[in-house]
Design an enzyme around this catalytic site. Sequence first.
Site, PDB file in Angstrom:
ATOM      1  N   TRP A   1       1.012  -1.094  -0.240  1.00 12.68           N
ATOM      2  CA  TRP A   1       0.254   0.237   0.146  1.00 12.68           C
ATOM      3  C   TRP A   1       0.790   1.386   0.319  1.00 12.68           C
ATOM      4  O   TRP A   1       0.860   2.120  -0.862  1.00 12.68           O
ATOM      5  CB  TRP A   1      -1.125  -0.087   0.899  1.00 12.68           C
ATOM      6  CG  TRP A   1      -2.177  -0.883   0.545  1.00 12.68           C
ATOM      7  CD1 TRP A   1      -2.531  -1.408   0.226  1.00 12.68           C
ATOM      8  CD2 TRP A   1      -3.546  -1.008   1.424  1.00 12.68           C
ATOM      9  NE1 TRP A   1      -3.681  -2.142   0.475  1.00 12.68           N
ATOM     10  CE2 TRP A   1      -4.264  -1.736   0.883  1.00 12.68           C
ATOM     11  CE3 TRP A   1      -3.968   0.397   2.138  1.00 12.68           C
ATOM     12  CZ2 TRP A   1      -5.512  -1.280   1.488  1.00 12.68           C
ATOM     13  CZ3 TRP A   1      -5.488   0.108   2.798  1.00 12.68           C
ATOM     14  CH2 TRP A   1      -6.339  -0.677   2.260  1.00 12.68           C
TER      15      TRP A   1
ATOM     16  N   ASP B   1       3.843  -0.561  11.650  1.00 17.44           N
ATOM     17  CA  ASP B   1       3.739  -1.946  11.874  1.00 17.44           C
ATOM     18  C   ASP B   1       4.603  -2.511  13.184  1.00 17.44           C
ATOM     19  O   ASP B   1       5.430  -2.030  13.749  1.00 17.44           O
ATOM     20  CB  ASP B   1       4.038  -2.448  10.475  1.00 17.44           C
ATOM     21  CG  ASP B   1       3.244  -4.271  10.466  1.00 17.44           C
ATOM     22  OD1 ASP B   1       2.529  -3.360   9.486  1.00 17.44           O
ATOM     23  OD2 ASP B   1       3.831  -5.002  11.131  1.00 17.44           O
TER      24      ASP B   1
ATOM     25  N   ASP C   1       2.839  -0.179  17.799  1.00 15.06           N
ATOM     26  CA  ASP C   1       2.311  -0.667  18.193  1.00 15.06           C
ATOM     27  C   ASP C   1       1.354   0.878  17.998  1.00 15.06           C
ATOM     28  O   ASP C   1       1.662   1.293  19.311  1.00 15.06           O
ATOM     29  CB  ASP C   1       2.055  -0.914  20.033  1.00 15.06           C
ATOM     30  CG  ASP C   1       0.645  -2.037  19.670  1.00 15.06           C
ATOM     31  OD1 ASP C   1      -0.394  -2.050  18.731  1.00 15.06           O
ATOM     32  OD2 ASP C   1       0.259  -3.234  20.271  1.00 15.06           O
TER      33      ASP C   1
ATOM     34  N   ASP D   1      -4.514  -2.493   6.246  1.00 16.92           N
ATOM     35  CA  ASP D   1      -4.990  -3.566   5.517  1.00 16.92           C
ATOM     36  C   ASP D   1      -4.942  -4.285   6.525  1.00 16.92           C
ATOM     37  O   ASP D   1      -5.052  -5.552   6.190  1.00 16.92           O
ATOM     38  CB  ASP D   1      -4.590  -4.326   4.311  1.00 16.92           C
ATOM     39  CG  ASP D   1      -4.759  -4.735   2.896  1.00 16.92           C
ATOM     40  OD1 ASP D   1      -6.013  -5.137   3.705  1.00 16.92           O
ATOM     41  OD2 ASP D   1      -3.629  -5.367   2.606  1.00 16.92           O
TER      42      ASP D   1
ATOM     43  N   LYS E   1      -9.820  -2.485   5.984  1.00 16.07           N
ATOM     44  CA  LYS E   1     -10.463  -3.562   6.117  1.00 16.07           C
ATOM     45  C   LYS E   1     -11.529  -4.253   6.814  1.00 16.07           C
ATOM     46  O   LYS E   1     -11.087  -4.114   8.338  1.00 16.07           O
ATOM     47  CB  LYS E   1      -9.711  -4.698   5.622  1.00 16.07           C
ATOM     48  CG  LYS E   1     -10.376  -6.150   4.662  1.00 16.07           C
ATOM     49  CD  LYS E   1      -8.773  -6.977   4.404  1.00 16.07           C
ATOM     50  CE  LYS E   1      -7.890  -7.060   5.122  1.00 16.07           C
ATOM     51  NZ  LYS E   1      -6.713  -8.296   4.870  1.00 16.07           N
TER      52      LYS E   1
END
Length: 235
Positions: A82, A108, A124, A148, A188
């Site tokens: 992405w 991430d 986090d 996502d 998502k």
Amino acid sequence: MAKKTSGRGARDLTVKVKTARGRRSSSTRWLQRQLNDPYVKRAQAEGYRGRAAFKIMELDDKYGFLRPGARVVDLGCAPGGWLQVAVPRINALGDTPGKPKGRILGVDLQEVEPVPGAEIHQMDFMDEGADDRVKELLGGRADVVMSDMAAASSGHKQTDHLRIIALCEAAAYLAFDVLDEGGTFVAKVLAGGAEGDLQKILKQRFAKVAHMKPPSSRSDSSEKFVVAQGFRGVD
């Protein structure tokens, strides 16, 4: 591996994967699907890190939230597909004359291979103070927060649905804290019934909330994406 021929000598390149001794049939089916997936092949050919890159392309093509100059946060950005799509669309490298330069921040839990034009941080987003950290790193509020992310599969459909909805809700609440007025949230979700509360919250906070299953999403997958636009701002 078997290849068949048909018509004018054209080859049917469908790959057949034999079930190796000790390999579970589900793993074999997954491998065969991967080998024959046109989006996987296209991602490899075009240099993207995964087929998911085409999902954000299709979402942005329809809703137009990745504009030059935009400040973007990608939650759960691994493996970076992405980010690869967003960098040129927001002009993060500043290589498109006459258009404002954007900025994109990838977040991430795991280490992610660098993507030119993107700033990636291993953290986090659910930790206390993560919203302030994101705004500090971004140099202000975001125009887009996208995700996502999917929770690790348990093999139980309803459990997995609840897990991903909870993850999406956590991403939404971070978005409420970091988005600028008029901003967009993209994430998502899985169809399954528990997303009603999330949609209710989003409709209170955004002017427009839509759902889309991109063409690149597998037909047998229950995934879809929520696109919430026109953030009403911080209370």
